[in-house]
Design a protein around this motif. Structure first.
Motif, PDB file in Angstrom:
ATOM      1  N   LYS A 254      -5.471  11.399   8.617  1.00  0.00           N
ATOM      2  CA  LYS A 254      -6.097  10.083   8.670  1.00  0.00           C
ATOM      3  C   LYS A 254      -5.411   9.201   7.633  1.00  0.00           C
ATOM      4  N   THR A 255      -5.241   7.937   7.975  1.00  0.00           N
ATOM      5  CA  THR A 255      -4.588   6.990   7.072  1.00  0.00           C
ATOM      6  C   THR A 255      -5.627   6.120   6.384  1.00  0.00           C
ATOM      7  N   PRO A 256      -5.597   6.064   5.053  1.00  0.00           N
ATOM      8  CA  PRO A 256      -6.506   5.152   4.350  1.00  0.00           C
ATOM      9  C   PRO A 256      -6.139   3.705   4.698  1.00  0.00           C
ATOM     10  N   PRO A 257      -7.071   2.781   4.559  1.00  0.00           N
ATOM     11  CA  PRO A 257      -6.755   1.383   4.863  1.00  0.00           C
ATOM     12  C   PRO A 257      -5.509   0.912   4.100  1.00  0.00           C
ATOM     13  N   THR A 258      -4.517   0.442   4.850  1.00  0.00           N
ATOM     14  CA  THR A 258      -3.265   0.014   4.226  1.00  0.00           C
ATOM     15  C   THR A 258      -3.388  -1.346   3.547  1.00  0.00           C
ATOM     16  N   ALA A 259      -4.386  -2.126   3.920  1.00  0.00           N
ATOM     17  CA  ALA A 259      -4.580  -3.439   3.297  1.00  0.00           C
ATOM     18  C   ALA A 259      -5.042  -3.317   1.846  1.00  0.00           C
ATOM     19  N   GLN A 260      -5.556  -2.160   1.497  1.00  0.00           N
ATOM     20  CA  GLN A 260      -6.027  -1.937   0.121  1.00  0.00           C
ATOM     21  C   GLN A 260      -4.939  -1.169  -0.632  1.00  0.00           C
ATOM     22  N   CYS A 261      -4.078  -1.918  -1.346  1.00  0.00           N
ATOM     23  CA  CYS A 261      -2.919  -1.306  -2.003  1.00  0.00           C
ATOM     24  C   CYS A 261      -3.316  -0.289  -3.063  1.00  0.00           C
ATOM     25  N   GLU A 262      -4.556  -0.345  -3.562  1.00  0.00           N
ATOM     26  CA  GLU A 262      -4.984   0.642  -4.559  1.00  0.00           C
ATOM     27  C   GLU A 262      -5.115   2.046  -3.964  1.00  0.00           C
ATOM     28  N   ASN A 263      -5.038   2.164  -2.616  1.00  0.00           N
ATOM     29  CA  ASN A 263      -5.105   3.470  -1.969  1.00  0.00           C
ATOM     30  C   ASN A 263      -3.789   4.243  -2.063  1.00  0.00           C
ATOM     31  N   TYR A 264      -2.720   3.565  -2.457  1.00  0.00           N
ATOM     32  CA  TYR A 264      -1.388   4.165  -2.422  1.00  0.00           C
ATOM     33  C   TYR A 264      -0.741   4.184  -3.800  1.00  0.00           C
ATOM     34  N   GLY A 265       0.323   5.011  -3.918  1.00  0.00           N
ATOM     35  CA  GLY A 265       1.089   5.041  -5.147  1.00  0.00           C
ATOM     36  C   GLY A 265       0.596   6.028  -6.187  1.00  0.00           C
ATOM     37  N   GLY A 266      -0.174   7.012  -5.763  1.00  0.00           N
ATOM     38  CA  GLY A 266      -0.700   7.998  -6.712  1.00  0.00           C
ATOM     39  C   GLY A 266       0.076   9.294  -6.681  1.00  0.00           C
ATOM     40  N   ARG A 267      -0.625  10.381  -6.893  1.00  0.00           N
ATOM     41  CA  ARG A 267      -0.004  11.702  -7.038  1.00  0.00           C
ATOM     42  C   ARG A 267      -0.103  12.580  -5.790  1.00  0.00           C
ATOM     43  N   ILE A 268      -0.861  12.162  -4.779  1.00  0.00           N
ATOM     44  CA  ILE A 268      -1.111  13.014  -3.616  1.00  0.00           C
ATOM     45  C   ILE A 268      -0.097  12.709  -2.512  1.00  0.00           C
ATOM     46  N   PRO A 269       0.720  13.687  -2.108  1.00  0.00           N
ATOM     47  CA  PRO A 269       1.676  13.452  -1.024  1.00  0.00           C
ATOM     48  C   PRO A 269       0.958  13.029   0.258  1.00  0.00           C
ATOM     49  N   PHE A 270       1.523  12.017   0.928  1.00  0.00           N
ATOM     50  CA  PHE A 270       0.990  11.525   2.201  1.00  0.00           C
ATOM     51  C   PHE A 270       2.069  11.761   3.251  1.00  0.00           C
ATOM     52  N   ILE A 271       1.888  12.834   4.022  1.00  0.00           N
ATOM     53  CA  ILE A 271       2.902  13.281   4.973  1.00  0.00           C
ATOM     54  C   ILE A 271       2.777  12.514   6.287  1.00  0.00           C
ATOM     55  N   THR A 272       3.917  11.980   6.745  1.00  0.00           N
ATOM     56  CA  THR A 272       4.021  11.349   8.055  1.00  0.00           C
ATOM     57  C   THR A 272       5.178  12.029   8.785  1.00  0.00           C
ATOM     58  N   PRO A 273       5.323  11.815  10.099  1.00  0.00           N
ATOM     59  CA  PRO A 273       6.454  12.429  10.801  1.00  0.00           C
ATOM     60  C   PRO A 273       7.817  12.080  10.192  1.00  0.00           C
ATOM     61  N   THR A 274       7.926  10.929   9.553  1.00  0.00           N
ATOM     62  CA  THR A 274       9.187  10.547   8.907  1.00  0.00           C
ATOM     63  C   THR A 274       9.575  11.535   7.811  1.00  0.00           C
ATOM     64  N   ASP A 275       8.606  12.134   7.159  1.00  0.00           N
ATOM     65  CA  ASP A 275       8.868  13.126   6.113  1.00  0.00           C
ATOM     66  C   ASP A 275       9.277  14.484   6.685  1.00  0.00           C
ATOM     67  N   MET A 276       9.078  14.658   7.979  1.00  0.00           N
ATOM     68  CA  MET A 276       9.316  15.952   8.615  1.00  0.00           C
ATOM     69  C   MET A 276      10.712  15.994   9.234  1.00  0.00           C
ATOM     70  N   VAL A 277      11.722  15.977   8.391  1.00  0.00           N
ATOM     71  CA  VAL A 277      13.098  16.071   8.846  1.00  0.00           C
ATOM     72  C   VAL A 277      13.273  17.431   9.499  1.00  0.00           C
ATOM     73  N   ASP A 278      14.001  17.475  10.599  1.00  0.00           N
ATOM     74  CA  ASP A 278      14.094  18.686  11.423  1.00  0.00           C
ATOM     75  C   ASP A 278      14.445  19.962  10.663  1.00  0.00           C
ATOM     76  N   ASP A 279      15.291  19.880   9.661  1.00  0.00           N
ATOM     77  CA  ASP A 279      15.684  21.101   8.969  1.00  0.00           C
ATOM     78  C   ASP A 279      14.900  21.341   7.684  1.00  0.00           C
ATOM     79  N   ARG A 280      13.885  20.560   7.447  1.00  0.00           N
ATOM     80  CA  ARG A 280      13.097  20.672   6.216  1.00  0.00           C
ATOM     81  C   ARG A 280      11.865  21.536   6.484  1.00  0.00           C
TER      82      ARG A 280
END
Length: 191
Positions: free
Chosen positions: A20-46
């Motif tokens: 689930k994605t936290p509201p993106t309009a609230q910038c305080e939801n992002y930029g912390g210590r918890i990895p937020f995995i999306t398909p872009t992070d899932m490089v085929d050989d990783r």
């Protein structure tokens, strides 16, 4: 002596978690210590994802706390052209809604589950094709998919062999790239 292989539904392998994605309009939801995995992070050989493009803050995690994945879960992209990518998260993380994950129970080997799902991209894509323009494999049908597995000791042994093969393939790819660079350098020196 080899153990008997049994068929299990994905839901039998552990807890199924859809991101689930936290509201993106609230910038305080992002930029912390918890990895937020999306398909872009899932490089085929990783195989293992430790760092991600985006991270969540504690406030962001609070918005989606039911979607927190324990470390060593198997994450599978289940929507669109990225469908069927598979990885393991290195630490506690959150995924977006394009990913279904299996928080693998102690009765199964995480790497065995990873390798069992890695080769099923075409099957996931075929199952997801339906009436919508964007193919999607929702949590319920994902949970009902099956895989066969032996006793956990044999799962670990099989996963160990496959991990060694992965390392060898990666090493050969690096060697091939080095040889290609050398060949290109020699070729250019004759021009």
């Amino acid at each position: 002596m080899a153990s008997e292989w049994k068929r299990y539904k994905f839901r039998d392998l552990g807890r199924i978690i859809t991101g689930k994605t936290p509201p993106t309009a609230q910038c305080e939801n992002y930029g912390g210590r918890i990895p937020f995995i999306t398909p872009t992070d899932m490089v085929d050989d990783r195989k293992v994802i430790g760092d991600t493009i985006r991270t969540l803050s504690d406030a962001g995690l609070n918005c989606v706390k039911g979607s927190l994945l324990p470390a060593r879960s198997v994450v599978v992209s289940c929507i669109g052209s990225d469908m069927g990518k598979v990885a393991i998260n290195a630490c506690d993380a959150v995924t977006n809604q394009q990913i279904n994950s299996i928080a693998v129970s102690s009765a199964f080997n995480t790497e065995f589950v990873y390798y069992s799902l890695k080769g099923r991209k075409d099957q996931f894509q075929t199952l997801a094709r339906g009436g919508s323009a964007q193919p999607i494999l929702n949590k319920s049908p994902f949970s009902e998919l099956t895989l066969c597995a032996p006793h956990i000791d044999e799962q670990a042994e099989i996963a160990g062999y496959l991990a060694v093969l992965d390392q060898r393939i990666a090493s050969l790819q690096v060697q091939s790239e080095i040889l290609e660079t050398i060949a290109n350098t020699i070729f250019k020196s004759y021009l």
